[in-house]
Design a protein around this motif. Structure first.
Motif, PDB file in Angstrom:
ATOM      1  N   LEU A  96       0.830  -1.206   0.000  1.00 39.09           N
ATOM      2  CA  LEU A  96       0.000   0.000   0.000  1.00 39.09           C
ATOM      3  C   LEU A  96       0.866   1.258   0.000  1.00 39.09           C
ATOM      4  N   ALA A  97       1.950   1.234   0.793  1.00 41.69           N
ATOM      5  CA  ALA A  97       2.843   2.394   0.834  1.00 41.69           C
ATOM      6  C   ALA A  97       3.554   2.598  -0.487  1.00 41.69           C
ATOM      7  N   LEU A 134       0.313   3.701  -2.967  1.00 39.71           N
ATOM      8  CA  LEU A 134      -0.371   4.926  -2.549  1.00 39.71           C
ATOM      9  C   LEU A 134       0.305   5.477  -1.293  1.00 39.71           C
ATOM     10  N   ARG A 145       0.703   8.374   0.261  1.00 37.76           N
ATOM     11  CA  ARG A 145       0.020   9.253   1.206  1.00 37.76           C
ATOM     12  C   ARG A 145      -1.114   8.547   1.938  1.00 37.76           C
ATOM     13  N   LEU A 146      -1.808   7.677   1.231  1.00 33.33           N
ATOM     14  CA  LEU A 146      -2.940   6.997   1.835  1.00 33.33           C
ATOM     15  C   LEU A 146      -2.525   5.847   2.752  1.00 33.33           C
ATOM     16  N   SER A 147      -1.245   5.518   2.793  1.00 32.93           N
ATOM     17  CA  SER A 147      -0.801   4.417   3.641  1.00 32.93           C
ATOM     18  C   SER A 147      -0.536   4.856   5.075  1.00 32.93           C
ATOM     19  N   ARG A 148      -0.462   6.144   5.308  1.00 33.38           N
ATOM     20  CA  ARG A 148      -0.144   6.640   6.656  1.00 33.38           C
ATOM     21  C   ARG A 148      -1.233   6.290   7.667  1.00 33.38           C
ATOM     22  N   HIS A 149      -2.485   6.468   7.292  1.00 32.13           N
ATOM     23  CA  HIS A 149      -3.579   6.240   8.236  1.00 32.13           C
ATOM     24  C   HIS A 149      -3.675   4.774   8.671  1.00 32.13           C
ATOM     25  N   PRO A 150      -3.646   3.807   7.744  1.00 33.70           N
ATOM     26  CA  PRO A 150      -3.656   2.410   8.204  1.00 33.70           C
ATOM     27  C   PRO A 150      -2.425   2.043   9.036  1.00 33.70           C
ATOM     28  N   GLN A 151      -1.277   2.604   8.689  1.00 36.24           N
ATOM     29  CA  GLN A 151      -0.067   2.321   9.462  1.00 36.24           C
ATOM     30  C   GLN A 151      -0.207   2.852  10.880  1.00 36.24           C
ATOM     31  N   ARG A 194       7.329   3.417   1.158  1.00 37.23           N
ATOM     32  CA  ARG A 194       7.360   4.816   0.705  1.00 37.23           C
ATOM     33  C   ARG A 194       8.751   5.199   0.206  1.00 37.23           C
TER      34      ARG A 194
END
Length: 80
Positions: free
Chosen positions: A16-17, A20, A22-28, A72
């Motif tokens: 996911l990182a 995407l 930027r969108l991987s920060r929240h699940p992490q 990332r």
């Protein structure tokens, strides 16, 4: 069982990182927050037991963070 779940979560977060970033920060952050709760609950045991019970959660949280940042970082090194 828990080891397989953490490995699966790390793989999913790394992919996911990479795809995407930027969108991987929240699940992490959510996964690390959940593992932090387990670590804090385990550390309430007295003495050496507290360290033993919280250690798997601490190391799992560190692994989740490293896999997300590695995805990332790999994405950032792409030439396009």
């Amino acid at each position: 069982m828990m080891i397989a779940a953490v490995i699966g979560l790390c793989v999913v977060l790394a992919v996911l990182a990479f795809l995407l970033p930027r969108l991987s920060r929240h699940p992490q952050n959510g996964a690390q927050r959940t593992l932090g709760l387990g670590s804090r609950a385990g550390s309430k045991a007295p003495g050496v037991l507290g360290r033993l019970f919280s250690k798997p959660f601490r190391s799992s949280s560190r692994a989740v963070g490293r896999s997300g940042s590695a995805g990332r970082r790999a994405r950032g090194r792409l030439p396009f």
